[in-house]
Design a protein around this motif. Structure first.
Motif, PDB file in Angstrom:
ATOM      1  N   ARG A 280       0.717  -0.981  -0.030  1.00 36.89           N
ATOM      2  CA  ARG A 280       0.164  -0.037  -0.047  1.00 36.89           C
ATOM      3  C   ARG A 280       0.657   0.942  -0.035  1.00 36.89           C
ATOM      4  O   ARG A 280       0.431   2.526  -1.196  1.00 36.89           O
ATOM      5  CB  ARG A 280      -0.919   0.245   1.092  1.00 36.89           C
ATOM      6  CG  ARG A 280      -1.929   1.255   1.343  1.00 36.89           C
ATOM      7  CD  ARG A 280      -3.229   1.327   0.718  1.00 36.89           C
ATOM      8  NE  ARG A 280      -3.786   1.945   0.622  1.00 36.89           N
ATOM      9  CZ  ARG A 280      -4.318   3.063  -0.624  1.00 36.89           C
ATOM     10  NH1 ARG A 280      -4.091   2.604  -1.990  1.00 36.89           N
ATOM     11  NH2 ARG A 280      -4.587   3.790  -0.222  1.00 36.89           N
ATOM     12  N   ARG A 281       1.895   1.425   0.732  1.00 38.22           N
ATOM     13  CA  ARG A 281       2.331   2.621   0.973  1.00 38.22           C
ATOM     14  C   ARG A 281       3.540   2.626  -0.587  1.00 38.22           C
ATOM     15  O   ARG A 281       3.758   4.047  -1.108  1.00 38.22           O
ATOM     16  CB  ARG A 281       3.864   2.483   1.411  1.00 38.22           C
ATOM     17  CG  ARG A 281       4.519   3.822   1.657  1.00 38.22           C
ATOM     18  CD  ARG A 281       5.330   2.652   3.088  1.00 38.22           C
ATOM     19  NE  ARG A 281       7.058   1.787   3.030  1.00 38.22           N
ATOM     20  CZ  ARG A 281       7.332   1.196   3.566  1.00 38.22           C
ATOM     21  NH1 ARG A 281       6.980   1.889   5.696  1.00 38.22           N
ATOM     22  NH2 ARG A 281       8.067   0.454   3.352  1.00 38.22           N
ATOM     23  N   ALA A 282       3.553   1.904  -1.185  1.00 34.16           N
ATOM     24  CA  ALA A 282       4.135   1.386  -2.366  1.00 34.16           C
ATOM     25  C   ALA A 282       3.326   2.292  -3.989  1.00 34.16           C
ATOM     26  O   ALA A 282       3.568   2.726  -4.197  1.00 34.16           O
ATOM     27  CB  ALA A 282       5.042   0.268  -3.166  1.00 34.16           C
ATOM     28  N   GLU A 283       1.916   1.460  -3.382  1.00 33.37           N
ATOM     29  CA  GLU A 283       1.172   2.387  -4.360  1.00 33.37           C
ATOM     30  C   GLU A 283       1.322   3.951  -3.556  1.00 33.37           C
ATOM     31  O   GLU A 283       0.630   4.215  -5.146  1.00 33.37           O
ATOM     32  CB  GLU A 283      -0.108   1.139  -3.541  1.00 33.37           C
ATOM     33  CG  GLU A 283      -1.328   2.200  -4.469  1.00 33.37           C
ATOM     34  CD  GLU A 283      -2.642   1.289  -4.453  1.00 33.37           C
ATOM     35  OE1 GLU A 283      -3.240   1.366  -3.557  1.00 33.37           O
ATOM     36  OE2 GLU A 283      -2.148  -0.630  -4.552  1.00 33.37           O
ATOM     37  N   LEU A 284       0.736   4.473  -3.394  1.00 38.37           N
ATOM     38  CA  LEU A 284       0.747   5.438  -2.351  1.00 38.37           C
ATOM     39  C   LEU A 284       1.632   6.563  -2.790  1.00 38.37           C
ATOM     40  O   LEU A 284       1.908   7.752  -3.708  1.00 38.37           O
ATOM     41  CB  LEU A 284       0.251   5.746  -1.280  1.00 38.37           C
ATOM     42  CG  LEU A 284      -0.834   5.326  -0.293  1.00 38.37           C
ATOM     43  CD1 LEU A 284      -1.179   5.019   1.149  1.00 38.37           C
ATOM     44  CD2 LEU A 284      -1.526   5.546  -1.035  1.00 38.37           C
ATOM     45  N   SER A 285       3.124   6.042  -2.898  1.00 36.77           N
ATOM     46  CA  SER A 285       3.914   6.529  -3.313  1.00 36.77           C
ATOM     47  C   SER A 285       4.047   6.796  -4.603  1.00 36.77           C
ATOM     48  O   SER A 285       3.903   7.804  -5.432  1.00 36.77           O
ATOM     49  CB  SER A 285       5.158   6.016  -3.451  1.00 36.77           C
ATOM     50  OG  SER A 285       6.453   6.376  -3.426  1.00 36.77           O
ATOM     51  N   THR A 286       3.459   5.858  -5.082  1.00 36.65           N
ATOM     52  CA  THR A 286       3.877   6.166  -6.760  1.00 36.65           C
ATOM     53  C   THR A 286       1.926   6.904  -6.991  1.00 36.65           C
ATOM     54  O   THR A 286       2.895   8.271  -8.336  1.00 36.65           O
ATOM     55  CB  THR A 286       3.099   4.488  -7.414  1.00 36.65           C
ATOM     56  OG1 THR A 286       4.011   3.764  -7.368  1.00 36.65           O
ATOM     57  CG2 THR A 286       2.982   4.399  -8.827  1.00 36.65           C
ATOM     58  N   GLN A 287       1.616   7.312  -6.951  1.00 32.10           N
ATOM     59  CA  GLN A 287       0.448   7.576  -7.241  1.00 32.10           C
ATOM     60  C   GLN A 287       0.721   9.395  -6.427  1.00 32.10           C
ATOM     61  O   GLN A 287       0.337  10.343  -7.476  1.00 32.10           O
ATOM     62  CB  GLN A 287      -1.014   7.233  -6.412  1.00 32.10           C
ATOM     63  CG  GLN A 287      -2.551   8.691  -6.106  1.00 32.10           C
ATOM     64  CD  GLN A 287      -3.075   7.725  -5.318  1.00 32.10           C
ATOM     65  OE1 GLN A 287      -3.417   6.892  -4.153  1.00 32.10           O
ATOM     66  NE2 GLN A 287      -4.759   8.202  -5.539  1.00 32.10           N
TER      67      GLN A 287
ATOM     68  N   GLU B 237       3.232  10.887  -6.968  1.00 38.25           N
ATOM     69  CA  GLU B 237       4.733  10.649  -7.845  1.00 38.25           C
ATOM     70  C   GLU B 237       3.592  11.056  -8.781  1.00 38.25           C
ATOM     71  O   GLU B 237       4.390  12.069 -10.077  1.00 38.25           O
ATOM     72  CB  GLU B 237       5.356   9.621  -7.952  1.00 38.25           C
ATOM     73  CG  GLU B 237       6.650   9.156  -6.545  1.00 38.25           C
ATOM     74  CD  GLU B 237       7.818  10.837  -6.472  1.00 38.25           C
ATOM     75  OE1 GLU B 237       7.921  11.804  -7.679  1.00 38.25           O
ATOM     76  OE2 GLU B 237       7.657  10.897  -5.764  1.00 38.25           O
ATOM     77  N   GLU B 238       3.069  10.341  -9.688  1.00 38.54           N
ATOM     78  CA  GLU B 238       2.408  10.759 -10.630  1.00 38.54           C
ATOM     79  C   GLU B 238       1.414  12.223 -10.596  1.00 38.54           C
ATOM     80  O   GLU B 238       1.231  12.912 -11.389  1.00 38.54           O
ATOM     81  CB  GLU B 238       0.926   9.222 -10.750  1.00 38.54           C
ATOM     82  CG  GLU B 238       1.854   8.078 -11.163  1.00 38.54           C
ATOM     83  CD  GLU B 238       0.442   6.915 -11.399  1.00 38.54           C
ATOM     84  OE1 GLU B 238      -0.958   7.161 -10.585  1.00 38.54           O
ATOM     85  OE2 GLU B 238       0.938   6.021 -11.717  1.00 38.54           O
ATOM     86  N   GLU B 239       0.989  12.383  -8.896  1.00 36.16           N
ATOM     87  CA  GLU B 239       0.378  13.322  -8.933  1.00 36.16           C
ATOM     88  C   GLU B 239       0.913  14.868  -9.029  1.00 36.16           C
ATOM     89  O   GLU B 239       0.723  15.663  -9.497  1.00 36.16           O
ATOM     90  CB  GLU B 239      -0.774  13.914  -8.082  1.00 36.16           C
ATOM     91  CG  GLU B 239      -1.548  12.403  -6.984  1.00 36.16           C
ATOM     92  CD  GLU B 239      -2.702  12.395  -6.337  1.00 36.16           C
ATOM     93  OE1 GLU B 239      -2.169  12.685  -5.221  1.00 36.16           O
ATOM     94  OE2 GLU B 239      -3.210  11.872  -6.125  1.00 36.16           O
ATOM     95  N   ARG B 240       2.108  14.605  -8.276  1.00 40.67           N
ATOM     96  CA  ARG B 240       3.134  15.320  -8.541  1.00 40.67           C
ATOM     97  C   ARG B 240       3.526  16.386 -10.013  1.00 40.67           C
ATOM     98  O   ARG B 240       3.588  17.040 -10.566  1.00 40.67           O
ATOM     99  CB  ARG B 240       4.898  15.264  -7.892  1.00 40.67           C
ATOM    100  CG  ARG B 240       3.952  15.330  -6.447  1.00 40.67           C
ATOM    101  CD  ARG B 240       5.173  14.900  -5.791  1.00 40.67           C
ATOM    102  NE  ARG B 240       5.303  14.606  -4.389  1.00 40.67           N
ATOM    103  CZ  ARG B 240       6.185  14.239  -2.763  1.00 40.67           C
ATOM    104  NH1 ARG B 240       7.636  13.854  -3.460  1.00 40.67           N
ATOM    105  NH2 ARG B 240       5.892  14.589  -2.221  1.00 40.67           N
ATOM    106  N   ALA B 241       3.456  14.750 -10.640  1.00 38.44           N
ATOM    107  CA  ALA B 241       4.265  15.084 -12.011  1.00 38.44           C
ATOM    108  C   ALA B 241       2.577  15.886 -13.075  1.00 38.44           C
ATOM    109  O   ALA B 241       3.231  16.765 -13.968  1.00 38.44           O
ATOM    110  CB  ALA B 241       4.485  13.651 -12.905  1.00 38.44           C
ATOM    111  N   ALA B 242       1.242  15.002 -12.444  1.00 38.02           N
ATOM    112  CA  ALA B 242       0.147  15.493 -12.887  1.00 38.02           C
ATOM    113  C   ALA B 242       0.151  17.148 -13.034  1.00 38.02           C
ATOM    114  O   ALA B 242      -0.021  18.621 -13.851  1.00 38.02           O
ATOM    115  CB  ALA B 242      -1.186  15.496 -12.877  1.00 38.02           C
ATOM    116  N   ARG B 243       0.743  17.705 -11.626  1.00 41.30           N
ATOM    117  CA  ARG B 243       0.823  19.333 -11.222  1.00 41.30           C
ATOM    118  C   ARG B 243       1.645  20.009 -11.914  1.00 41.30           C
ATOM    119  O   ARG B 243       1.518  21.136 -12.439  1.00 41.30           O
ATOM    120  CB  ARG B 243       0.734  19.780  -9.359  1.00 41.30           C
ATOM    121  CG  ARG B 243       0.985  21.016  -9.231  1.00 41.30           C
ATOM    122  CD  ARG B 243       0.877  20.242  -7.810  1.00 41.30           C
ATOM    123  NE  ARG B 243       1.266  22.254  -6.989  1.00 41.30           N
ATOM    124  CZ  ARG B 243       0.737  22.488  -5.896  1.00 41.30           C
ATOM    125  NH1 ARG B 243       0.363  21.229  -4.991  1.00 41.30           N
ATOM    126  NH2 ARG B 243       0.675  23.720  -5.290  1.00 41.30           N
ATOM    127  N   ALA B 244       2.815  19.107 -11.571  1.00 39.95           N
ATOM    128  CA  ALA B 244       3.859  19.974 -12.857  1.00 39.95           C
ATOM    129  C   ALA B 244       3.700  20.465 -13.799  1.00 39.95           C
ATOM    130  O   ALA B 244       4.177  21.758 -14.217  1.00 39.95           O
ATOM    131  CB  ALA B 244       5.233  19.249 -12.401  1.00 39.95           C
TER     132      ALA B 244
END
Length: 107
Positions: free
Chosen positions: A44-51, A53-60
């Motif tokens: 779950r922690r790995a999944e949240l970390s990936t999520q 990172e994806e949100e950070r990339a989308a925001r950038a």
């Protein structure tokens, strides 16, 4: 009588051994369950970390798009101001101020 005392002692020892074995099995099962929970937590922690990172990339990406739009608006404002003696710049500035008040581009 001594034989009977020995038999009672052996029965007591057998019950203690059986209880200890039952407790050992229960402890092993608890350990397996705890390991499964730990593994699920790691996944779950790995999944949240990936999520994240994806949100950070989308925001950038969104911030970069907004910066390009602002740069384009500034270019248009300069062109309109140069071509119309400044009248167009007023409209774009008003639009820009309205966008900023509505929260566009805020983080």
């Amino acid at each position: 009588a001594e034989l009977r005392d020995v038999e009672v002692q052996q029965d007591a020892n057998a019950r203690r051994l059986q209880t200890a074995e039952t407790q050992a099995r229960a402890a092993e099962e608890a350990a397996r369950a705890a390991e499964q929970q730990a593994q699920a937590a790691r996944e779950r922690r790995a999944e949240l970390s990936t999520q994240l990172e994806e949100e950070r990339a989308a925001r950038a990406t969104a911030e970069a798009d907004l910066a390009r739009e602002r740069a384009h608006a500034a270019e248009m404002e300069e062109q309109l101001a140069a071509g119309r003696g400044g009248e167009g710049g007023i409209v774009l500035r008003a639009f820009s101020e309205t966008s900023n008040r509505s929260g566009c581009g805020r983080q």
